[in-house]
Design a protein around this motif. Structure first.
Motif, PDB file in Angstrom:
ATOM      1  N   ALA A  61      56.076  48.967 123.912  1.00  0.00           N
ATOM      2  CA  ALA A  61      56.779  48.115 124.877  1.00  0.00           C
ATOM      3  C   ALA A  61      57.209  46.793 124.241  1.00  0.00           C
ATOM      4  O   ALA A  61      58.323  46.304 124.453  1.00  0.00           O
ATOM      5  CB  ALA A  61      55.889  47.861 126.098  1.00  0.00           C
ATOM      6  N   LEU A  62      56.311  46.210 123.427  1.00  0.00           N
ATOM      7  CA  LEU A  62      56.612  44.919 122.815  1.00  0.00           C
ATOM      8  C   LEU A  62      57.814  45.032 121.883  1.00  0.00           C
ATOM      9  O   LEU A  62      58.751  44.207 121.932  1.00  0.00           O
ATOM     10  CB  LEU A  62      55.377  44.417 122.044  1.00  0.00           C
ATOM     11  N   ARG A  63      57.824  46.075 121.055  1.00  0.00           N
ATOM     12  CA  ARG A  63      58.952  46.196 120.130  1.00  0.00           C
ATOM     13  C   ARG A  63      60.246  46.573 120.844  1.00  0.00           C
ATOM     14  O   ARG A  63      61.322  46.156 120.450  1.00  0.00           O
ATOM     15  CB  ARG A  63      58.611  47.174 119.004  1.00  0.00           C
ATOM     16  N   LYS A  64      60.104  47.330 121.942  1.00  0.00           N
ATOM     17  CA  LYS A  64      61.282  47.682 122.743  1.00  0.00           C
ATOM     18  C   LYS A  64      61.937  46.405 123.288  1.00  0.00           C
ATOM     19  O   LYS A  64      63.159  46.242 123.237  1.00  0.00           O
ATOM     20  CB  LYS A  64      60.821  48.579 123.901  1.00  0.00           C
ATOM     21  N   ALA A  65      61.118  45.495 123.803  1.00  0.00           N
ATOM     22  CA  ALA A  65      61.653  44.257 124.373  1.00  0.00           C
ATOM     23  C   ALA A  65      62.284  43.382 123.292  1.00  0.00           C
ATOM     24  O   ALA A  65      63.344  42.783 123.492  1.00  0.00           O
ATOM     25  CB  ALA A  65      60.538  43.497 125.098  1.00  0.00           C
TER      26      ALA A  65
END
Lengths: 522, 522
Positions: free
Chosen positions: B446-450
């Motif tokens: 999720a963090l890298r997606k954002a």
């Protein structure tokens, strides 16, 4: 008639200098107990001058009931220009109140002059006086001649003078150290032989490091040449490339060369002890590690597997059972019937070694091993698995559902972790919720809160240890996780294990077993 | 004048027999290229009779432009009762169209009789005829005398007869194998010396396995006694405990004993080549592996670090650069100014050892150590902490909020883990969500997606290792947790650390540093 050598384990001191290894006092006490169980002669507990925690270990180690080993405290010769009486290092060694003290001193002129900044003659005095001071206080003294072999190459005469100084001081053992780990067995063998024949009054030891991947050979060569005291770390932990692995040295010397390092009936504990030490250190034993690794007796090539079925000596240098390891034909790795039947018989005394019941238990354990379970220390989980496989396990509760959350709100630096859990006990449902320091803590609190309603005896249960190990680190955060939980009710303690790709689930599995075991035993 | 020995690498054949290792044809081609680049003399590519993929490798290997090495195909002597012309194994060897063929045959009577089911004299014929058949087809022939040393112990005379048979057949090299890996260097040394002096017409090689942790010593002993051809696998991969590690053998013999194994200017490629081989094999090099491991020249004890600053020979047997590795001073809370100033100067070259800036960095590191941080391997986190303490860190993103959940519904055995996260980059907010195998995996995704929305370079970043350590296990599930994360962008790799009582938060801290470091370096 075997030749006796004494094994001096430095896991708790030199081993703690390995990258990534750090022990709590509790960890050290557990490892010391295991080392004593397998029968090493000495356990070097730490450096009481460098660390308060090590001093605490020595205080608490006094209540260990050791049957084979004595505990040793490690330090150095007194500092330059300070009397022994005023030296804080020697004072700390005495304050540790161990029967044995080990001190290292310098044998290499480079170190004396460039590192200590002392004169060569001053260094000799520091060695002699420090040893005789500790002897005067009633200690058994092991003198570690640091960099002895490098010193011998640089200035043979001076290196010999340093160990003569230690001998004059009264050292009980003088361990010759290949501190930088760069020597070869032909060199070590011939130097030790020369020193041993010229100085028959000295009891010699060897302390080898593995920087040239030669530590085991160097240690064996030293033993062949006359060293009767062997230092190392059980699984090879240590600064840089590690100390010599005592597991390999013990197996090599005792199984093949007629030495007695540990009591004969303890050899079969080698692999298990190594795994326990690694578990406590939260490290793993590399699978290809000789004798103790998971693949050490694993056969992959079809030709090898076929030949093994004709003669087990075909592709094995020793029978794996001799060191408590097991043969694997690249299926899965739990020990065979002989290992498991005694555990089964504690629950069901009438089950036979070759029965279907035993096969069923073995099959289940193999399946779980393949998933990443490891039962070395998880006594309570094994008990429950055996009960389930035998069909004598009574389900006392079921976790119907749970929801674990961790959240951080905008502009708020606090993190909240909570769990809601629903259990079923004999058809009655109970819902409980708890917050905690992280989701696992909350899960533990919520689960016991829900179950205490039915089983008040759970009030006495608390967790004493919790370990997480990532399996197959290469797939990183998606890798499976093994959780080990140690519980106590104030009287006894037990360990359980859970494995899952989700750390919360792995923890839940271990917590459920922990509570189940308490209820079984109540 | 160095003594020349030829290096024969079996990574692609014997190495592939290690548990967990399997190579694609493409993998093999990449490794072959790297082995040629570092200058080994022979590359054993596989067994063309046992594997179609190996046959394909030999076909495609013809277009490799090798500068130093020749490729060899591996097989066995002809089967019992079959003529060489009709033997499928020998036919496959010829079909591989390599300049060199290696065949193994039996030297141990136990194997001849129990495994092959052949008579002792028949076996001698099989050896001689198979070798002469391949010689007649114009091949260079390496004959591997399998189990030579075990055979020698069992029946010295017969073992010698087997290698004489290979010599009569015209073998160019006869490699003496310690197939089960159980021999000692004193034994190998004296047997090789006897064979070499009695059979000066034979060019001898050595092939050692590591079951007694003695393979490197055994190989060196064989070289000292007259073997001029050395077989092994570059990083020690192999059946059971592995083959001898050529990296260690090459470094030992060439840096310390006057041998020439590979061109002198290639020695500095040792560590890099080993890492490439391990990467392609999807294996990792154990950190304590001599010469090539990450910790091989890592210094942790304060006393050692202090001595190293006075003389680098203090605690190193060779300069790490000689084998392409590097020195690391592990930074712990106790490390002093000398250890930290070089790290500071990489970011800010003008900061002085005794400046306020250095004090501020040290103070911060001490505070974090007290919380349970450990920096010895977390190079990237240290870099970020120093930047922050010096006031030169540019905040590139902020995590505003997140919500991580793990849940199990009634009657459903599946566990779901998901994360919702909101980040702020320069005043713009982005919300992303992801599910994963457990909350940490979901958090990473999720963090890298954002953040990828703002920083497309993050697409190349992936995690390669993830470690969890529970600090002070005594307070069990409420204990602090330290998470170490290793990341790579395909070119370089870096490690970050996070500590918290909540495992999710500890993971988040390490993940945030990992991404921050990539952005700093971009």
């Amino acid at each position: 008639m075997g030749k006796n050598v004494e094994i001096y384990d430095c896991t708790l001191r030199d081993g703690a200098q390995a990258e990534g290894i750090s022990f709590s006092v509790q960890d050290k006490l557990r490892i010391a107990q295991a080392l004593d169980d397998i029968g090493v002669a000495f356990i070097e507990g730490g450096n009481p001058c460098a660390s308060q925690a090590d001093m605490e270990f020595f205080r608490r180690a006094k209540s260990l009931k050791l049957k084979n080993a004595v505990v040793s405290a490690f330090g150095s010769t007194r500092r330059k220009g300070v009397s022994c009486e005023d030296d804080v290092g020697l004072a700390a060694l005495l304050a540790a109140e161990t029967r044995v003290c080990s001190i290292f001193g310098k044998s290499w002129d480079l170190h004396v002059e460039n590192v200590l900044g002392a004169s060569l003659s001053e260094n000799l005095l520091m060695i002699e006086r420090s040893v005789s001071y500790l002897k005067g206080q009633g200690r058994t003294v092991v003198y570690d001649a640091e960099h002895f072999f490098d010193g011998y190459f640089a200035d043979e005469d001076y290196a010999i003078q340093t160990i003569r100084a230690a001998a004059r001081g009264g050292a009980d053992v003088i361990a010759l150290c290949d501190t930088n780990g760069g020597a070869f067995p032909d060199q070590i063998g011939s130097i030790v032989a020369r020193v041993a024949s010229a100085h028959p009054d000295i009891k010699l030891g060897i302390h080898a490091h593995n920087d040239g991947e030669l530590a085991v050979a160097n240690t064996c060569a030293a033993a062949f040449a006359g060293c009767v005291h062997i230092q190392g770390t059980f699984t090879g932990f240590g600064e840089r490339c590690g100390n010599v692995s005592l597991a390999s040295v013990i197996a090599n010397l005792q199984l093949k060369r007629g030495y007695i390092c540990i009591p004969e009936d303890k050899l079969c504990l080698l692999a298990g002890t190594a795994r326990l030490v690694a578990d406590v250190a939260n490290d793993s034993i590399h699978s290809r590690t000789p004798y103790i690794g998971r693949s050490a007796f694993a056969h992959k090539a079809g030709m090898h597997i076929d030949a093994m079925s004709k003669s087990s000596r075909s592709y094995e240098h020793i029978p794996p059972e001799a060191v408590g390891n097991s043969r694997r034909k690249l299926t899965s790795g739990f020990a065979g019937r002989s290992a498991i039947i005694s555990l089964i018989n504690r629950i069901a005394p009438d089950v036979l070694r070759d029965s279907d019941d035993t096969s069923r238990v073995l099959k289940k354990l193999k399946e779980l091993s393949a998933e990443g379970y490891e039962f070395e220390s998880a006594d309570a989980s094994i008990d429950i698995i055996i009960r389930k496989a035998l069909g004598v396990h009574i389900p006392r509760f079921t976790v119907l559902s749970f929801k674990a959350f961790t959240e951080k709100y905008p502009k708020d630096s606090r993190i909240t972790a909570g769990v809601m859990i629903k259990v079923d006990v004999g058809g009655k449902e109970e819902l409980a919720a708890a917050e905690g320091e992280g989701p696992v803590h909350a899960l533990d609190k919520a689960l016991r809160k829900a179950l205490k309603v039915f089983y008040p005896c759970l009030s006495s249960v608390r967790l004493t240890d919790f370990k997480v190990r990532v399996l197959d680190g290469e797939s990183a955060t998606a890798a499976a996780v093994r959780v080990l939980v140690e519980s106590t009710d104030g009287k006894s303690s037990w360990t359980t294990v859970g494995v899952s790709r989700d750390i919360i689930e792995a923890s839940l599995l271990a917590l459920v077993d922990a509570i189940d075991y308490k209820l079984i035993m109540s």
